[in-house]
Design a protein around this motif. Structure first.
Motif, PDB file in Angstrom:
ATOM      1  N   CYS A   1      -9.033   1.981   2.657  1.00 24.23           N
ATOM      2  CA  CYS A   1      -8.272   0.850   2.125  1.00 24.23           C
ATOM      3  C   CYS A   1      -7.905  -0.057   2.900  1.00 24.23           C
ATOM      4  O   CYS A   1      -8.002  -1.311   2.586  1.00 24.23           O
ATOM      5  N   LEU A   2      -7.144   0.108   4.035  1.00 27.28           N
ATOM      6  CA  LEU A   2      -7.032  -0.872   4.826  1.00 27.28           C
ATOM      7  C   LEU A   2      -7.995  -1.849   5.443  1.00 27.28           C
ATOM      8  O   LEU A   2      -7.739  -3.090   5.708  1.00 27.28           O
TER       9      LEU A   2
ATOM     10  N   VAL B   1       2.769  -1.499   4.603  1.00 29.51           N
ATOM     11  CA  VAL B   1       2.342  -0.008   3.930  1.00 29.51           C
ATOM     12  C   VAL B   1       3.557   0.736   4.031  1.00 29.51           C
ATOM     13  O   VAL B   1       4.343   0.984   5.021  1.00 29.51           O
ATOM     14  N   SER B   2       3.773   1.549   2.735  1.00 30.31           N
ATOM     15  CA  SER B   2       4.999   2.113   2.627  1.00 30.31           C
ATOM     16  C   SER B   2       4.511   3.724   2.579  1.00 30.31           C
ATOM     17  O   SER B   2       3.716   4.028   1.805  1.00 30.31           O
ATOM     18  N   GLN B   3       5.102   4.380   3.683  1.00 27.19           N
ATOM     19  CA  GLN B   3       4.561   5.758   3.649  1.00 27.19           C
ATOM     20  C   GLN B   3       5.702   6.868   3.205  1.00 27.19           C
ATOM     21  O   GLN B   3       6.931   6.631   3.785  1.00 27.19           O
TER      22      GLN B   3
ATOM     23  N   ILE C   1      -1.946   4.242  10.363  1.00 33.36           N
ATOM     24  CA  ILE C   1      -1.406   3.023  10.002  1.00 33.36           C
ATOM     25  C   ILE C   1      -0.622   2.284  11.399  1.00 33.36           C
ATOM     26  O   ILE C   1      -1.056   1.269  11.480  1.00 33.36           O
TER      27      ILE C   1
ATOM     28  N   VAL D   1       0.711  -1.244   0.145  1.00 30.21           N
ATOM     29  CA  VAL D   1      -0.075   0.003  -0.029  1.00 30.21           C
ATOM     30  C   VAL D   1       0.738   1.201  -0.024  1.00 30.21           C
ATOM     31  O   VAL D   1       1.585   1.426   0.935  1.00 30.21           O
TER      32      VAL D   1
ATOM     33  N   ASP E   1      -3.217   4.414  -1.558  1.00 28.45           N
ATOM     34  CA  ASP E   1      -3.993   4.609  -0.364  1.00 28.45           C
ATOM     35  C   ASP E   1      -5.258   5.020  -0.570  1.00 28.45           C
ATOM     36  O   ASP E   1      -6.164   5.160   0.382  1.00 28.45           O
TER      37      ASP E   1
ATOM     38  N   VAL F   1      -6.387   6.434   4.493  1.00 29.12           N
ATOM     39  CA  VAL F   1      -5.776   5.096   4.332  1.00 29.12           C
ATOM     40  C   VAL F   1      -6.482   4.186   4.905  1.00 29.12           C
ATOM     41  O   VAL F   1      -6.535   2.738   4.738  1.00 29.12           O
TER      42      VAL F   1
ATOM     43  N   HIS G   1       4.672  -1.361   8.594  1.00 32.87           N
ATOM     44  CA  HIS G   1       4.764  -0.089   8.273  1.00 32.87           C
ATOM     45  C   HIS G   1       6.032   0.374   7.859  1.00 32.87           C
ATOM     46  O   HIS G   1       7.249   0.369   9.071  1.00 32.87           O
TER      47      HIS G   1
ATOM     48  N   ALA H   1       1.401   4.831   0.691  1.00 36.76           N
ATOM     49  CA  ALA H   1       0.737   5.865   1.477  1.00 36.76           C
ATOM     50  C   ALA H   1       1.577   7.362   1.553  1.00 36.76           C
ATOM     51  O   ALA H   1       2.706   7.214   1.094  1.00 36.76           O
TER      52      ALA H   1
ATOM     53  N   VAL I   1      -0.468  -4.864  10.038  1.00 42.66           N
ATOM     54  CA  VAL I   1       0.204  -4.373   8.921  1.00 42.66           C
ATOM     55  C   VAL I   1       1.805  -4.229   9.078  1.00 42.66           C
ATOM     56  O   VAL I   1       2.278  -4.203  10.262  1.00 42.66           O
TER      57      VAL I   1
END
Length: 427
Positions: A103-104, A121-123, A134, A92, A192, A100, A143, A94, A141
């Motif tokens: 989405c999650l 989840v890559s922010q 997140i 994902v 996201d 977001v 992060h 983000a 997940v």
């Protein structure tokens, strides 16, 4: 021959040893006593030889019995291991959208296996409110935070595109984490602001083996660019297509493709770069009739481009299709191309006016022909189909053909028969 020589040497050794023992015994002893002792030793020696012979015969018989029954080996051997399913992480992408969560939540709701579908989840951006959302999912997940948050050096005239440069940098970093650091073989990428369908995971699971085995494919996408209500057949949620256009918006790629793309990854506009001939290399993607993702993010770097006119009307599939139990061999390149072209070019040719005014007679399908870039754009725009082209390829197109529903009837917007290649100057 070697075995025979060994037996002769062993016999010679026994003979010499036996006579040496006799000499030692006869030395300085009474002959009568010696004879008795020798006879006793001979009896004992003969008995021992007999026992050794029996043991050797038993070993020989057991070996022959084992060799005559090869099934023994299969009974003793462990059963072959069951095929190991490929882990397909969901990446994902983000930034600064606290939405977001939507989405999650859907990903977690429909995910059939935590082990097979880890959510990463890559922010980017460093937005703390989004980070808090997140992190609220805990161990459900993973992060990741993109560490380089500074501006990307760009030409002065590209300062207004700084956001696109940062997005491309983020994709490069995140995909490297998935394939290089975490060592995965495949990944499904979502943004996201995407919501997924109930059979999202089933769809990608079923198509991963085909993507792995078919070199004419380079991605599987959950998205139909012309997937708005009224432009798709709601009665065919299992219908899938090959497309020459890279759709994105929920798509799967393999590590082998990243090996190819990573060294030349662009500094900006990565999705349009993917649509260039040098990257596509005449490969296709799989896409559905009815999308398995929708976007709810009007605000973003693209400033809502196409959102109000097209994207917010995309139909999201609601019926679970058991794709892993369906024969998808019709999507193989040669089979699909022959059947698709036969269906398109055997369809009756109709006029733009008849399509526009709803005067088509019969169940269809029908063929509407374009002959130039301008004629394609004019007809597509006026019929509600996305008219933009990337390196000559229309959105959702396959061999120049765009399939859509008009007033309940299937229409193929197609080039003349004999089409051979795209013209990259069409854009």
């Amino acid at each position: 021959m070697v075995r025979k020589n060994s037996v002769i040497l062993f016999g010679t050794f026994l003979f010499v040893s036996w006579n040496a023992v006799l000499v030692l015994l006869l030395w300085n002893r009474d002959p009568g006593d010696v004879v008795q002792d020798v006879l006793k030793m001979a009896d004992a020696f003969e008995a021992e030889l007999g026992r050794q012979k029996d043991i050797l015969l038993q070993i020989k018989n057991q070996k022959l019995l084992f060799l005559r029954r090869p099934s023994n080996l299969s009974r003793l051997a462990p059963p072959p291991p069951a095929p190991v399913a490929t882990v397909i992480p969901i990446l994902v992408m983000a930034c600064n959208r606290v939405t977001v969560r939507r989405c999650l939540d859907k990903l977690l709701q429909y995910r059939p296996s935590e082990a097979l579908y880890p959510i990463i989840v890559s922010q980017d951006c460093g937005h703390e409110d989004t980070a808090a959302v997140i992190q609220s999912y805990g161990e459900k997940v993973t992060h990741l935070r993109q560490p380089d948050l500074g501006d990307v050096p760009v030409r002065p005239e590209h300062k207004k595109f700084q956001g696109y440069y940062k997005i491309s940098r983020h994709y490069h970093w995140a995909l490297s984490q998935v394939f290089r650091t975490l060592g995965h073989e495949a990944v499904v990428i979502v943004e996201d602001d995407l919501e997924v369908a109930p059979d999202f995971f089933e769809y990608f699971r079923a198509l991963q083996p085909m993507l792995q085995s078919d070199p004419s494919l380079w991605c599987v996408s959950a998205w139909n660019d012309n997937g708005r209500d009224g432009y798709v057949d709601p009665g065919k949620p299992s219908l899938l297509y090959r497309t020459d256009f890279f759709p994105g918006l929920g798509w799967m790629m393999l590590r082998q493709l990243w090996d190819e793309l990573e060294p030349k990854w662009p500094s900006a506009f990565w999705d349009d770069w993917m649509r260039q001939p040098d990257q596509r290399k005449n490969r296709a993607c799989i896409r559905p009739e009815i999308s398995r993702t929708i976007t709810f993010g009007r605000q973003g770097v693209s400033l809502g481009q196409f959102f109000d006119k097209y994207l917010k009307f995309i139909r999201l599939n609601s019926e679970f299709v058991p794709f892993t139990k369906i024969d998808l061999s019709y999507l193989k390149e040669e089979t699909y191309r022959v059947n698709f072209e036969k269906e398109v070019y055997s369809a009756p040719l109709v006029s733009y006016e008849d399509v526009k005014q709803g005067k088509l007679k019969g169940p269809g399908p029908f063929r509407l022909q374009y002959s130039s870039k301008d004629s394609f754009k004019t007809m597509a725009k006026n019929l509600g189909v996305m008219e933009d082209l990337k390196s000559g390829v229309p959105r959702a197109g396959y061999r120049g053909v765009v399939s859509f529903i008009s007033r309940g009837q299937r229409v193929y917007l197609a080039p003349p028969p004999g089409w051979t290649q795209y013209d990259p100057t069409w854009s």
